[in-house]
Design a protein around this motif. Structure first.
Motif, short mmCIF file in Angstrom:
data_model
loop_
_atom_site.label_atom_id
_atom_site.label_comp_id
_atom_site.label_asym_id
_atom_site.label_seq_id
_atom_site.Cartn_x
_atom_site.Cartn_y
_atom_site.Cartn_z
N ALA A 103 76.68 63.46 54.20
CA ALA A 103 77.21 63.00 55.48
C ALA A 103 78.19 64.01 56.03
O ALA A 103 78.74 64.83 55.31
N ASN A 118 70.42 66.77 59.13
CA ASN A 118 70.72 65.60 58.30
C ASN A 118 72.18 65.18 58.44
O ASN A 118 72.50 64.00 58.46
N ASN A 148 73.94 61.64 60.10
CA ASN A 148 74.76 60.84 59.19
C ASN A 148 76.23 61.17 59.36
O ASN A 148 76.87 61.71 58.47
N LYS A 185 68.93 64.37 66.57
CA LYS A 185 69.19 62.96 66.33
C LYS A 185 70.64 62.81 65.84
O LYS A 185 71.02 63.43 64.86
N LYS A 230 73.64 60.12 64.78
CA LYS A 230 73.95 58.72 64.48
C LYS A 230 75.32 58.62 63.82
O LYS A 230 75.59 59.29 62.83
N HIS A 290 78.22 56.42 61.94
CA HIS A 290 78.45 55.23 61.13
C HIS A 290 79.95 54.99 61.03
O HIS A 290 80.68 55.82 60.51
#
Lengths: 153, 472
Positions: B201, B387, B391, B420, B422, B424
């Motif tokens: 992450a 990635n 994350n 992409k 995202k 959290h």
């Protein structure tokens, strides 16, 4: 590094080798035992339908210490098969998926994240690794794109 | 946009996170707060400011002075000759004063978390006079005092840039002073990432003194990626100070302790309050600490981050905000006013350097959050970047500012079009404030974790250097 110390059962490795060498399975779903001490095989199947596999992950559950049932993370191995867009035939790739839905409990997420390396290191021959946290991440097309690096037809 | 920020746990958990190891303790030290508690619990039992009081008392011969350290928020009250200090370094968020750190941690781990030790009957006063046979008992007591945490393994968190020397110092205190049977050190961003269910992450930790960006891959900190900047909660406070000092009329900061009573006044009218009179002078550090309480309240209730897309300074945005309802803030002395467009300006410097208000201590260049992220990602392998962007884990108390995640998401989308992205961010405020502590709490509570701990025996055989070898 900070790891949980959970162990990997021999069954996990046997099932993986059956998938890799004997092509006995299409996918394997791994889970942590209820006491979080050991990683075990939850399901090994030769079902080729991705949707059934996906359902398996989406519906996975974990029991917390107090006995409450909630969404659960899982690890999975999928023997991915795709044909190349260039028409040079098909490829097989063994894909490791760390499934940890965002709406699972923090305890479950923590235990799975900190135990992942132990399992991954026991399984030799993983081509791609995928970290998936919501249902979109495990759509067939999303995974295909990652596994094939965009070369699938 | 809401779908970008899942709020999975907006309901408080019905159960404690549970665990096998009940006696382990978890300690998470930051510049603003230090958190300590029992492994397996969902929030730290003891959360104290890392600020402590140093009380000066002149000795009877009136030529020398001695100082007494006082810990805990409830003790930081108006007193003469009272300095407020901090044992952490503000620029680094690592321990600066080890003597004070040891005392502070002892205060929390031993005094606040351990049950009060029963005084042995031999010296509780009831059996006086005890002329004979108390020698052995008294010896045992001394023994216990020397190893107050002999039954508690301790997991400590640390900033990813913590030095090897500081880590060795920590294990020495834990093993030598407290007699802990086992020790472990976890890096805060790794704990935060794991608690979000991610072994890899990009962790954005927006804390009190610093904001840091760290890439984690397979549970390991990518050292080269680590970036930090002082744009945290205290920096926001200094922005508010500048804004208030320059506004017309000037907004005075009158901390609560100075106000004896107040009369309600209309918005914008001068305050009508009677101030308390103290027969002594306050130290600047005490005044500053008390002002900070007021500023914290203002940050929590009024300050808002412009959600984007684009910067707040873009044409039309300020006009739009002016047409929307503002927020009223009442000072402890009763003065109150409506805050509309100004409340967006305070946090804008986190994103747009040109929008930052000048502060007295701004001799170093302040990196904005987009700059931190860019620098962090440019130092990691190109293949890992997608990635990491998919994350992004947001943690730290200051990330709870209204609109923070929306803006972050907008900035990332503008910086990395086509990728992409995202975010959290835990829905529960406790999980955001104590993200690293909670991660450590779960880890230390696992039955399987006992094989990971650095045991006392290992420490005795290898020395303090064992931390560097084991806690990678």
């Amino acid at each position: 590094m900070s790891q949980s110390g959970a162990t990997v059962s021999q069954d996990c490795i046997t099932a993986f080798n059956d998938l890799k060498l004997a092509k006995k399975y299409k996918y394997i779903v791994y889970k942590l035992s209820d006491d979080n001490r050991q990683i075990e095989v939850e399901k090994a199947s030769d079902d080729k339908d991705w949707e059934n596999f996906r359902e398996q992950l989406v519906n996975a559950q974990t029991k917390s210490k107090s006995g409450q049932i909630g969404k659960g993370p899982r690890y999975a191995i999928y023997d991915f098969e795709y044909s190349l867009a260039s028409g040079e035939g098909s490829r097989n790739k063994i894909c490791f998926i760390a499934w940890s839905p965002d709406d699972a409990g923090v305890m479950a997420k923590m235990v799975y994240a900190s135990s992942k390396e132990a399992l991954k290191r026991s399984l030799n021959g993983i081509a791609t690794e995928l970290q998936a946290n919501d249902q979109d991440d495990i759509e067939y097309d999303t995974v295909l794109k990652v596994v094939s690096k965009g070369l699938a037809g | 946009m809401a779908s970008q920020q899942p709020l999975p746990n907006s309901q408080p958990p019905m159960d404690v996170y549970g665990g096998d190891e009940v006696s382990a303790l978890v300690l998470d030290a930051g510049y603003c707060h230090t958190r300590a508690g029992f492994a397996g619990e969902d929030v730290p039992k003891s959360v104290l400011p890392s600020f402590y009081g140093s009380l000066k008392s002149t000795n009877t011969d009136s030529t020398t002075a001695s100082y007494r350290d006082i810990f805990g928020d409830e003790c930081l009250i108006p007193r003469p000759d009272f300095e407020i200090k901090n044992y952490m370094s503000r620029s680094e968020s690592v321990v600066e004063d080890w003597d004070a750190a040891t005392k502070m941690w002892e205060h929390m781990l031993i005094k606040r978390l351990q049950p009060e030790k029963e005084t042995p009957p031999s010296n509780n006063g009831l059996n006086d006079p005890a002329e004979d046979g108390e020698g052995n008992v008294a010896m045992d007591d001394v023994e216990n005092q020397e190893r107050p945490l002999a039954e508690n393994p301790l997991l400590m968190t640390e900033a990813p840039w913590n030095s090897g020397k500081a880590r060795e110092k920590a294990i020495e205190i834990v093993m030598e002073n407290w007699g802990c049977p086992a020790f472990w050190m976890s890096r805060t961003p790794v704990c935060a990432a794991f608690a979000a269910g991610k072994a890899s992450a990009l962790v954005i930790d927006v804390g009190g003194a610093n904001t840091s960006v760290t890439a984690i891959h397979d549970g390991l900190v990518l050292k080269r990626s680590i970036q930090k900047s002082p744009i945290g909660g205290l920096w926001l406070s200094s922005q508010i100070r500048t804004m208030w000092a320059n506004s017309d009329p000037r907004v005075d900061i009158v901390p609560s302790y100075m106000v004896e009573n107040k009369t309600p006044v209309d918005a914008g009218a001068p305050a009508q309050a009677r101030l308390r009179k103290f027969p002594f002078e306050f130290t600047p550090s005490f005044r500053h600490y008390e002002e900070e309480r007021l500023l914290t309240e203002f940050k929590e209730s009024v300050v808002e981050v412009w959600r984007g897309p684009g910067r707040y300074s873009n044409p039309g945005n300020e006009e739009l905000v002016k047409s929307q309802p503002g927020r009223v803030f009442e000072m402890p002395d009763g003065a109150n006013q409506m805050w509309r467009e100004q409340r967006y300006r305070i946090a804008e410097g986190m994103w747009d350097e040109a929008a930052a208000l000048p502060t007295p201590d701004a001799e170093v260049k302040i990196q904005t959050i987009p700059e931190l992220i860019k620098a962090a990602l440019s130092n990691v392998d190109v293949d890992l970047r997608p990635n990491l962007l998919a994350n992004v884990v947001v943690t730290g108390g200051t990330s709870l500012l209204n609109g923070f995640n929306d803006r972050l998401n907008n900035e990332l989308m503008a910086m990395y079009p086509g990728m992409k992205i995202k975010l959290h961010a835990a829905g529960l405020t406790t999980e955001r404030r104590f993200g690293a502590w909670i991660g450590g709490s779960i880890l230390a509570s696992l039955g399987t974790f006992h094989q990971m701990w650095i045991s006392r025996k290992e420490y005795e055989e290898n020395g303090a250097g064992i931390v560097e070898k084991r806690c990678k």
